[in-house]
Design a protein around this motif. Structure first.
Motif, PDB file in Angstrom:
ATOM      1  N   TYR A 117      33.193  27.797  42.841  1.00  0.00           N
ATOM      2  CA  TYR A 117      34.214  28.354  43.934  1.00  0.00           C
ATOM      3  C   TYR A 117      35.304  26.690  43.797  1.00  0.00           C
ATOM      4  O   TYR A 117      34.945  25.703  44.522  1.00  0.00           O
ATOM      5  CB  TYR A 117      33.977  28.318  45.103  1.00  0.00           C
ATOM      6  CG  TYR A 117      35.227  28.864  46.688  1.00  0.00           C
ATOM      7  CD1 TYR A 117      35.978  29.843  46.936  1.00  0.00           C
ATOM      8  CD2 TYR A 117      35.330  27.396  47.592  1.00  0.00           C
ATOM      9  CE1 TYR A 117      36.286  30.081  48.149  1.00  0.00           C
ATOM     10  CE2 TYR A 117      36.546  27.940  48.321  1.00  0.00           C
ATOM     11  CZ  TYR A 117      36.791  29.350  48.137  1.00  0.00           C
ATOM     12  OH  TYR A 117      37.809  29.084  49.960  1.00  0.00           O
ATOM     13  N   LYS A 118      36.807  26.915  44.332  1.00  0.00           N
ATOM     14  CA  LYS A 118      37.677  25.986  44.130  1.00  0.00           C
ATOM     15  C   LYS A 118      38.376  26.076  45.053  1.00  0.00           C
ATOM     16  O   LYS A 118      39.421  26.959  45.353  1.00  0.00           O
ATOM     17  CB  LYS A 118      38.466  26.111  42.103  1.00  0.00           C
ATOM     18  CG  LYS A 118      37.792  25.380  41.290  1.00  0.00           C
ATOM     19  CD  LYS A 118      38.327  25.580  40.194  1.00  0.00           C
ATOM     20  CE  LYS A 118      37.456  24.947  38.820  1.00  0.00           C
ATOM     21  NZ  LYS A 118      38.142  24.259  37.787  1.00  0.00           N
ATOM     22  N   HIS A 119      38.033  24.890  46.096  1.00  0.00           N
ATOM     23  CA  HIS A 119      39.041  25.245  47.168  1.00  0.00           C
ATOM     24  C   HIS A 119      40.295  25.338  47.492  1.00  0.00           C
ATOM     25  O   HIS A 119      41.436  25.602  48.326  1.00  0.00           O
ATOM     26  CB  HIS A 119      38.278  24.116  48.283  1.00  0.00           C
ATOM     27  CG  HIS A 119      37.158  24.293  48.384  1.00  0.00           C
ATOM     28  ND1 HIS A 119      36.760  25.339  49.856  1.00  0.00           N
ATOM     29  CD2 HIS A 119      35.622  24.026  48.046  1.00  0.00           C
ATOM     30  CE1 HIS A 119      35.188  25.370  49.862  1.00  0.00           C
ATOM     31  NE2 HIS A 119      34.810  24.809  48.656  1.00  0.00           N
ATOM     32  N   PHE A 120      40.935  24.034  46.638  1.00  0.00           N
ATOM     33  CA  PHE A 120      42.710  24.183  45.938  1.00  0.00           C
ATOM     34  C   PHE A 120      42.515  22.672  44.690  1.00  0.00           C
ATOM     35  O   PHE A 120      41.489  23.067  43.864  1.00  0.00           O
ATOM     36  CB  PHE A 120      42.926  23.150  46.939  1.00  0.00           C
ATOM     37  CG  PHE A 120      42.300  21.760  47.027  1.00  0.00           C
ATOM     38  CD1 PHE A 120      42.349  20.359  46.061  1.00  0.00           C
ATOM     39  CD2 PHE A 120      41.451  21.430  48.443  1.00  0.00           C
ATOM     40  CE1 PHE A 120      41.335  18.968  46.745  1.00  0.00           C
ATOM     41  CE2 PHE A 120      40.539  20.309  48.620  1.00  0.00           C
ATOM     42  CZ  PHE A 120      40.526  20.150  47.823  1.00  0.00           C
ATOM     43  N   PRO A 133      32.503  27.757  51.418  1.00  0.00           N
ATOM     44  CA  PRO A 133      33.201  28.231  51.404  1.00  0.00           C
ATOM     45  C   PRO A 133      33.435  28.759  52.606  1.00  0.00           C
ATOM     46  O   PRO A 133      32.484  28.729  53.262  1.00  0.00           O
ATOM     47  CB  PRO A 133      32.811  28.665  50.040  1.00  0.00           C
ATOM     48  CG  PRO A 133      32.477  28.213  48.948  1.00  0.00           C
ATOM     49  CD  PRO A 133      31.337  27.407  50.131  1.00  0.00           C
ATOM     50  N   GLU A 134      34.454  29.434  53.182  1.00  0.00           N
ATOM     51  CA  GLU A 134      34.367  30.747  54.292  1.00  0.00           C
ATOM     52  C   GLU A 134      34.077  31.576  54.038  1.00  0.00           C
ATOM     53  O   GLU A 134      34.508  32.411  53.091  1.00  0.00           O
ATOM     54  CB  GLU A 134      36.196  30.299  54.952  1.00  0.00           C
ATOM     55  CG  GLU A 134      36.113  29.237  55.632  1.00  0.00           C
ATOM     56  CD  GLU A 134      37.963  28.979  55.706  1.00  0.00           C
ATOM     57  OE1 GLU A 134      38.504  30.577  55.919  1.00  0.00           O
ATOM     58  OE2 GLU A 134      38.575  28.199  56.525  1.00  0.00           O
ATOM     59  N   SER A 135      33.818  32.160  54.551  1.00  0.00           N
ATOM     60  CA  SER A 135      32.909  33.598  54.835  1.00  0.00           C
ATOM     61  C   SER A 135      33.749  34.388  55.230  1.00  0.00           C
ATOM     62  O   SER A 135      34.231  34.727  56.619  1.00  0.00           O
ATOM     63  CB  SER A 135      31.429  34.160  55.564  1.00  0.00           C
ATOM     64  OG  SER A 135      31.091  35.293  55.108  1.00  0.00           O
ATOM     65  N   PRO A 136      34.159  36.065  54.619  1.00  0.00           N
ATOM     66  CA  PRO A 136      33.715  35.845  53.719  1.00  0.00           C
ATOM     67  C   PRO A 136      34.856  34.580  52.449  1.00  0.00           C
ATOM     68  O   PRO A 136      35.798  34.984  52.498  1.00  0.00           O
ATOM     69  CB  PRO A 136      34.245  37.394  53.282  1.00  0.00           C
ATOM     70  CG  PRO A 136      35.392  37.715  54.070  1.00  0.00           C
ATOM     71  CD  PRO A 136      35.717  36.760  55.066  1.00  0.00           C
ATOM     72  N   ILE A 137      34.395  35.170  51.050  1.00  0.00           N
ATOM     73  CA  ILE A 137      34.666  33.868  50.230  1.00  0.00           C
ATOM     74  C   ILE A 137      35.752  34.299  49.848  1.00  0.00           C
ATOM     75  O   ILE A 137      35.829  35.861  49.388  1.00  0.00           O
ATOM     76  CB  ILE A 137      33.426  33.899  48.690  1.00  0.00           C
ATOM     77  CG1 ILE A 137      32.469  33.326  49.692  1.00  0.00           C
ATOM     78  CG2 ILE A 137      34.046  33.564  48.482  1.00  0.00           C
ATOM     79  CD1 ILE A 137      31.245  33.525  48.342  1.00  0.00           C
ATOM     80  N   ASP A 138      36.444  34.309  49.277  1.00  0.00           N
ATOM     81  CA  ASP A 138      38.391  34.421  48.757  1.00  0.00           C
ATOM     82  C   ASP A 138      38.062  34.851  47.632  1.00  0.00           C
ATOM     83  O   ASP A 138      37.810  33.993  46.956  1.00  0.00           O
ATOM     84  CB  ASP A 138      38.904  33.365  49.275  1.00  0.00           C
ATOM     85  CG  ASP A 138      40.951  33.231  48.710  1.00  0.00           C
ATOM     86  OD1 ASP A 138      40.621  34.708  48.228  1.00  0.00           O
ATOM     87  OD2 ASP A 138      41.521  33.304  49.187  1.00  0.00           O
ATOM     88  N   LEU A 139      37.894  35.353  46.262  1.00  0.00           N
ATOM     89  CA  LEU A 139      37.553  35.773  44.972  1.00  0.00           C
ATOM     90  C   LEU A 139      39.232  34.827  44.620  1.00  0.00           C
ATOM     91  O   LEU A 139      38.470  34.699  43.185  1.00  0.00           O
ATOM     92  CB  LEU A 139      37.443  37.072  44.747  1.00  0.00           C
ATOM     93  CG  LEU A 139      36.230  37.563  45.004  1.00  0.00           C
ATOM     94  CD1 LEU A 139      36.369  39.409  45.075  1.00  0.00           C
ATOM     95  CD2 LEU A 139      34.627  37.009  44.834  1.00  0.00           C
ATOM     96  N   ALA A 140      40.147  34.900  44.635  1.00  0.00           N
ATOM     97  CA  ALA A 140      40.919  34.510  44.332  1.00  0.00           C
ATOM     98  C   ALA A 140      40.921  33.275  43.711  1.00  0.00           C
ATOM     99  O   ALA A 140      42.107  32.271  43.543  1.00  0.00           O
ATOM    100  CB  ALA A 140      42.738  34.398  45.147  1.00  0.00           C
ATOM    101  N   LYS A 141      40.364  31.858  44.572  1.00  0.00           N
ATOM    102  CA  LYS A 141      39.294  30.552  44.453  1.00  0.00           C
ATOM    103  C   LYS A 141      38.127  31.048  43.294  1.00  0.00           C
ATOM    104  O   LYS A 141      37.312  29.911  42.994  1.00  0.00           O
ATOM    105  CB  LYS A 141      39.188  30.076  45.679  1.00  0.00           C
ATOM    106  CG  LYS A 141      40.785  29.907  46.325  1.00  0.00           C
ATOM    107  CD  LYS A 141      40.110  28.997  47.658  1.00  0.00           C
ATOM    108  CE  LYS A 141      42.444  29.351  48.549  1.00  0.00           C
ATOM    109  NZ  LYS A 141      41.772  28.486  49.430  1.00  0.00           N
ATOM    110  N   VAL A 142      37.693  31.856  43.011  1.00  0.00           N
ATOM    111  CA  VAL A 142      36.480  32.054  42.365  1.00  0.00           C
ATOM    112  C   VAL A 142      37.199  32.280  41.395  1.00  0.00           C
ATOM    113  O   VAL A 142      38.121  33.194  40.171  1.00  0.00           O
ATOM    114  CB  VAL A 142      35.583  33.120  42.913  1.00  0.00           C
ATOM    115  CG1 VAL A 142      34.569  32.732  42.141  1.00  0.00           C
ATOM    116  CG2 VAL A 142      35.268  32.946  44.350  1.00  0.00           C
ATOM    117  N   THR A 143      36.167  31.451  40.220  1.00  0.00           N
ATOM    118  CA  THR A 143      36.612  31.488  38.597  1.00  0.00           C
ATOM    119  C   THR A 143      35.010  31.277  38.329  1.00  0.00           C
ATOM    120  O   THR A 143      34.166  30.599  38.088  1.00  0.00           O
ATOM    121  CB  THR A 143      37.225  29.609  37.979  1.00  0.00           C
ATOM    122  OG1 THR A 143      37.953  29.548  38.280  1.00  0.00           O
ATOM    123  CG2 THR A 143      37.192  29.831  36.615  1.00  0.00           C
TER     124      THR A 143
END
Length: 238
Positions: A117-120, A133-143
């Motif tokens: 997870y990359k916050h920015f 990471p906040e829940s639910p996890i934002d998959l757009a930020k997961v590599t």
């Protein structure tokens, strides 16, 4: 003696976002005519603690398989995150590609997978500190990164067409030295690690039976490179 040998496997589009498809470019050699199709399966380990979270991402049969070198691209959808415990969604897990003939698994290639997870952009946990990471996890930020340079390859003796299983060969024993030497280098199997039962457990823990009778005679989600064959055959002959 195996009649089908995986000679190379490349992971395409890697690293990539978690939601993107998973792609393997597979090259294998068939040394004799086969009377049945070859069965390929992709399994994603959702949780090392509970096998009920494992996902079969794709399961296909391809054939008839010609003698010689064959290549195809196996593409599956990303694992369904709703079927994975949230605390197992990030971090290290495993993905398996298995190959079977007449419901007998004869080859398995396992890769470690890291979901980060990359916050920015430019986030560095050493510099910015750990941020939960906040829940639910934002998959757009997961590599998703498949550790492609260190696959774990295991071969199993099976009964091929009109052949008796050779006695004295232990199930699950690794016998890939010649196969690895024949690879073009991109597979880069780490031969320093012996595939004994303990090593195998580290990436097969929790994986369900890979000889399920549920099969299909056609390609489901897979993208197949096949200029000479119909889409159902699923192979490109070089």
């Amino acid at each position: 003696m195996s009649l089908v040998n995986i000679t190379n496997m490349n992971v395409l589009d890697n690293p990539t976002n978690y939601r993107n498809p998973i792609q393997f470019e597979i090259t294998f050699e068939c040394t004799a005519e086969l009377t049945h199709d070859i069965e390929w399966k992709v399994v994603y380990v959702g949780s090392a603690e509970n096998s009920s979270f494992d996902q079969v991402l794709d399961e296909i049969e391809v054939g008839p398989v010609p003698v010689g070198i064959n290549k195809f691209i196996l593409q599956t959808d990303a694992p369904d995150p709703t079927l994975i415990p949230e605390n197992d969604l990030l971090g290290i897990t495993v993905i398996l590609v298995t190959c079977s003939y007449r419901d007998q698994e004869f080859a398995r290639v396992g890769y470690y997978v890291n979901n980060e997870y990359k916050h920015f952009e430019g986030y560095d946990p050493m510099e910015h500190g750990e941020i939960i990471p906040e829940s639910p996890i934002d998959l757009a930020k997961v590599t998703r990164t498949i550790v492609a340079d260190k696959p774990r390859v295991t071969r199993f003796p099976i009964q091929w067409d009109g052949e008796l299983l050779v006695q004295g060969q232990g199930q699950g024993q690794t016998d890939i030295q010649q196969q690895d030497e024949d690879c073009d280098g991109s597979m880069n199997v780490d031969m320093s690690m012996d595939m004994n039962s303990e090593d195998e457990e580290c990436y097969t823990n929790g994986v369900p039976s890979l000889s399920s009778p549920i099969k299909s005679s056609r390609v489901h989600n897979s993208t197949v490179v096949s200029p000479e064959w119909s889409n159902q055959s699923g192979l490109m002959v070089e």
